[in-house]
Structure formats: structure tokens, C-alpha cells
Design an enzyme around this catalytic site. Sequence first.
Site, PDB file in Angstrom:
ATOM      1  CE1 TYR A 251      -4.356  -0.975  -0.263  1.00  0.00           C
ATOM      2  CE2 TYR A 251      -3.460  -2.877   0.875  1.00  0.00           C
ATOM      3  CZ  TYR A 251      -4.473  -2.288   0.125  1.00  0.00           C
ATOM      4  OH  TYR A 251      -5.578  -3.023  -0.228  1.00  0.00           O
ATOM      5  CG  HIS A 405      -5.364  -2.808   3.957  1.00  0.00           C
ATOM      6  ND1 HIS A 405      -6.180  -3.668   3.263  1.00  0.00           N
ATOM      7  CD2 HIS A 405      -5.744  -1.556   3.583  1.00  0.00           C
ATOM      8  CE1 HIS A 405      -7.004  -2.973   2.484  1.00  0.00           C
ATOM      9  NE2 HIS A 405      -6.766  -1.693   2.665  1.00  0.00           N
TER      10      HIS A 405
END
Length: 724
Positions: A251, A405
Site C-alpha cells: 500500500y 490491512h
Amino acid sequence: MIRACSLRTTIASAALLTMAPTLSGCAHSGNPDSYSAVKSSSAPLFEQSVDKIKQDLEARMKTGVPVPVPIDAGGGYTHEQHKQNAKTIYEAGMLYELTSDERYRELATSILRDYSALYPELGLHPQRKEQTPGKLFWQSLNEAVWLVYAIQGYEAIRADLDTGTRAEIESGVIRPMADFLSEGQPQTFDRIHNHGTWAAAAVGMTGYVLEEDTWVNQALLGLDQSGDAGFLRQLDELFSPDGYYAEGPYYQRYALMPFVLFAQAIQENDPERDIFRYRDGVLLKAAYATVQQSYAGRFFPINDAIREKGLNTVELKYALAIVYDLTGDSSLLDVVSMQDSVVPTHEGEALARDLSLGLTTPFPFKSSLLRDGSNGDQGALAILRAGDARGAAVVFKPTSQGLGHGHFDRLGFLYYDDGHEVVADYGAARFLNVEPKNGGRYLPENETWAKQTIAHNTLVVDQESQFGGDWETGQNYAPHVIAYETVNGIQLTAAELDTAYEGVSLQRLLALVPQPDGGQYIVDIVRARSDTQHTYDLPVHFKGQLIETGFKLDHATSQLTPFGTANGYQHLWQKAVSQPLTTLSDLSWLIEDQFYTLSFAASTPTTAFLTELGANDPNNNLRREQALVLRSKADSIDFFSVYERHGRYDNDEEVTVFPGSSVENIYQTSDNGVSVYMVTTKTGDNIVFAFAEDTSAELKHVIDIDGISVEWTGPVYAYIQSST
């Protein structure tokens, strides 16, 4: 004040441009000689990249560009078409700047006019996410990405459009979308998260192009312009002082693109902010940290990561072009050489030109401690490397949770060598944008397997996941890094965590130890301390083909049963089991032409299991991967392991050299509150680690090891006692 070429700058600040070559100025669509200059720039990678875009755009101009009514979720036809259309608008704008070919301006204009007719008629997407719905897309994140691309393409053609066409496009799609992403999506726009970053970048860049100061200020400071949200707050909270991104490298590379693109627009329009020096240059640090978190071109697949993602991603291409423009760091050219194209901007041209001129220097892939948390006090990601970029590397993860996440894998580790994964992380359970697989979204198995502790190379207590599998609880606690240093030629790192399981303190030490022949031993010490009995499982998710075990296994030959019932165990088949092991044991496997051996022992009797992923997986969502799981029941335990590469397997010459492990013995003793772990090699060398029970940094220790008095300060010490 809005300036010409307001989203991109190729004029680096003097403070950052200590090494940069002289670069071209800001491109303008009215320059008829610009593309001929590109063609003579001795930048073949740039020329190839531009020619590829030209071919693609020519094909789209012939067939037409559909702008369909949104129907599909991620991976479906309409989703993918709208994504492609945004890139087409961007690419057509860039080629118009480079060539002044009006066909590209007309292509971008035509698509934008179609959207100006469609967008006002749209409600929320029919496949919308409940919390973050979009209109063109099932989630507003994709809408923000669309606008980031489209506003750059629009800016490139805007000056050459008539007033009526501008008004049509801006009132039909550009302004309504910016309004929707800001005031219409406050829960996303003000969120400290990569979704919020994309939204802020989209709205802020649009604000600069359309001279809307309110949008710019909201993007920078949050909707209420208080500074409690917005781009600057995201820079404050999402990156550590070392440039580590809270959600991990997958990410990080995704969020890097809006961060650097919006920062470039800020630098051009509000240079007094000196945005690239904000927080001691945290954005530049983030770009370098992203590259450091890779091996053999792939990002470390920690947390929710698509394992195939690596240095060739488009987001990093934009980031490297901008950072190179700012710094002139020739080692970035080494990373660009691993990519298959450059971005169609003058920054991309400069990269390709200098690459072709042979100005590349090696990128310094090196051992690093990347602190986590906005203040650098939420653990760290530790990377130990030896040799060149394909040499041995260990990744140690005493980081924070990583928000939603994040995975439950504190104190986990990965091992790379010879360009390959040796001990690996599963990454995310997701087929990105593959519509038949849950619409391309994260699969249910991401929760039931990929995030669970047993899916990682870290200690599991009582077959439960860390923090009870609750990421919000886990977000409140971080490990403590107690060592990161080189001691007597041994690179080592260690950390502890006492909040993952109630009443259990976890500690781990990892080390790279040089071998006399130039290889590396990977030494791994895992400790758990408790006052009550627990079941401890230490999984090793190894790659390659199992060759042999130094212990007897009873194999399941007629029926497989799941290894457990919950917390990821239900997805593992139990394929083999040993009797309790009480002495040194080993397991060897083959990866391409190299053999690897894991030698291990524990302080209490340990049972070894071989498992294979795939149980309770009726939709075939999981890869078939293998693991060794070491299990013991005790109140406290020490696992002591040594990994090594040896021998070779030559298919062409049909030559096999399999000498087996060079470890003769490993054992543990204790003295004066310190555990001593010793590896004895077959050459008679001793590799010694002293690991104190009290891990205070200031505490001095004096112990006796085989008649030798050893003295040091801090929790760990290491040395090699040569036999010669």
C-alpha cells in the site's frame, strides 16, 4: 496563484538539487518542436514508452472510446473501461503537450465531453460498497484515481479549448466529481488512509487547475480546514520519520503516487510550502523506503499484499521520475533499469536520457531499520542484507498492526537468498480485478487464512491468532525493538512483545552470520515466557521441493484431515507428523539449483508436522503451499533454528552436490539470568549468542561461557569462536 503548467514542475529546489542534471523546463502544448526534441534526446526507453502510447491511442481513435453506464464491480467490463478511459485522457493530454498533434487534444476532449453528459445522470453505483460508494465505480477510491489521471490530461489541453467546451467539461464532470469526493464523501475525504490520500490529491490538483482555493485548502487541511485531516495530516501520521508507511510496502507504493503528484503540484503552485522538505523530507524518504522494501524486484508481501507487485508498478514510475528530478540521484537509474517503461513526462524523459548516457550507479540495497509510527515509536521493520541485491536477506516484522490491512504476524520473518524466496509470506487472499473471484475484492479466505497468525512465520499460542484476531485491539500495541546492530561481524536484530497473548511474553532474535566460504547462516531464536502451560506452534512456510528430513515422519496416505478447526488451522491439511523430538533435527529442500537446510532444536520436546494449504477451500481460492509446524506444550519455551544454503543441483550436467548441513550441534545453556545459544559447525567453529532475560538496554552482564568470561551491556551479544 495558479501558474502555467500548474500540476508539474521540472525545476528542482536548490536545497534538493545538489546532484541533479540540468532538466528541461515546463512543457507547453504550443511548442511545435517538442516531440522532435524528444526523438533526438538519446532517451530510447522514453521514446519506446511514448511510441507504445501512440500506438495504443491510434487504435482507440480508430475504434472509438466507449463511455458506458456503470454496472460492474471491480474487474467487470464497465469498471475496467472507465479506468482505461481516465488513462486515455491523461495519455492523450501528455502526447498533445509533446507533439502538438491536435488529434490527441480532440480525443481527450471527446471523452471528457461524453463524461460531462453521463456523470450528472448517475446516482450511486449499483454494486456500491456500503461505506465508500462511488458513481462511476463501486467504491469512491477508484473515482479519485480517475480524477487524478483525468485532471492532468485536462490541464494539458485546457488552454487550447474554447470557453464553451471548458464550461461543458468542468460543469458536467470535473466540478461535480470534485464536489462528490470532498463534501459528498466526508468520511473518506477526511480519513487518514490511502483512500483519503487519493481523494485529497484529486480534489487538490483539481483546485489548482480550476483556481479553486477552497478545494486546495480542504485538500491540504481537511474539509473544515482545521488541519485535523487532509494531505498534511496524512503526511504527519501515515509515514514514520524513516518513510515507512503504516500499511506496509504494497500500500505504500499505491499511496506514493497521489502523494508525490499532489506534492509536485503544491511545489509548483505554493513553493513557499517547500513540500518536499516537509517533515525532514519524509516524501523523499518514503520513495527510497519503498524501494528498500523489495527483493529481486518484488515488494516484501507483508500485510494485505498482492505478491506479484514490485518495482515495475506505475505508481513507483511516477515517484522515481519526480524524485530523480528533485535529487539527481544516479542510483535511482538502477531501479528504473528494472522497469519496462517510463512515464510520458519530461521527468520521465530525463530519467531515460540519463539511463542511456550510462550515468547509472548501483542502488544501495542495504540493511535497514525502518521505524514505524508517526513518531517512530511503534516498532520497526528490520531488514538484514548480505552481499549484492540477490544475496541473503532477512525481513523481521516487529511493526505496528498496519490498520485494517494489517496481518496478525508480529515478530514474523521472511528469508530470501540467491534471488528467491526461501521462507515466505502468503500475502493477501485476493485475485485483484478478477471478477469471478469475488468481484476482484478480497476473498473471505483473506480473513479466515491470510491474516491469521498461523499463515505467517511467527509463534502461535494455543492455536489462536494474536490479539484475538481483532486488528483494532492490535493497533493499540506495538513491539519493542531491543536490538539492531552488528556485533563482532554478526548482523542481528531482536524485539519483544507481551500484549499479543494474555500472560505470554514473546521475544525473537534474528541474525546473519558470515560463513568462512562466503555464505550466510540465518540464526533464529524464538522465546515465549509464561507462568502457565500453553501450546506453542512455530510455522515455517518454506518454498521449494522437500528433499529429506533428519527425523521419521508418519505420513497420511489414505485420508487427510484438517490441522484444526479455526483461526486458519481449518485451511491446513495435516500430511505428516513426527514423534516428539528431543535432539538436533533438520529438514532440507531444493529451490531451483540450490539446497537449503533448516537445523532446529527446542528447550522442550517438540513434535513436527508437515502441512499443506487447501483444506475447507471449496472455491479453490487458496494456493497449495507447504509448511513445517513445530509444536510443543510448556509454560515457557525456546526454539533455536539455523538456516543455510549449500551444494548445488545442475540439471544440464546432471551433477548433484548435496553435502547436507554444516551444523554439527546446537544447544542452549544459561548463566546469571542469560540464555546462551551455541551453534557448533563441522569445522569446529562456535557461533555464540547471549540473550538476557532482562532486556533492559542499560543493564550490564558478565557471564562464563566455556571458561571464558564475557561482558557486555544490553540484552544481546554475539561472537564467533574460531577453531583455528
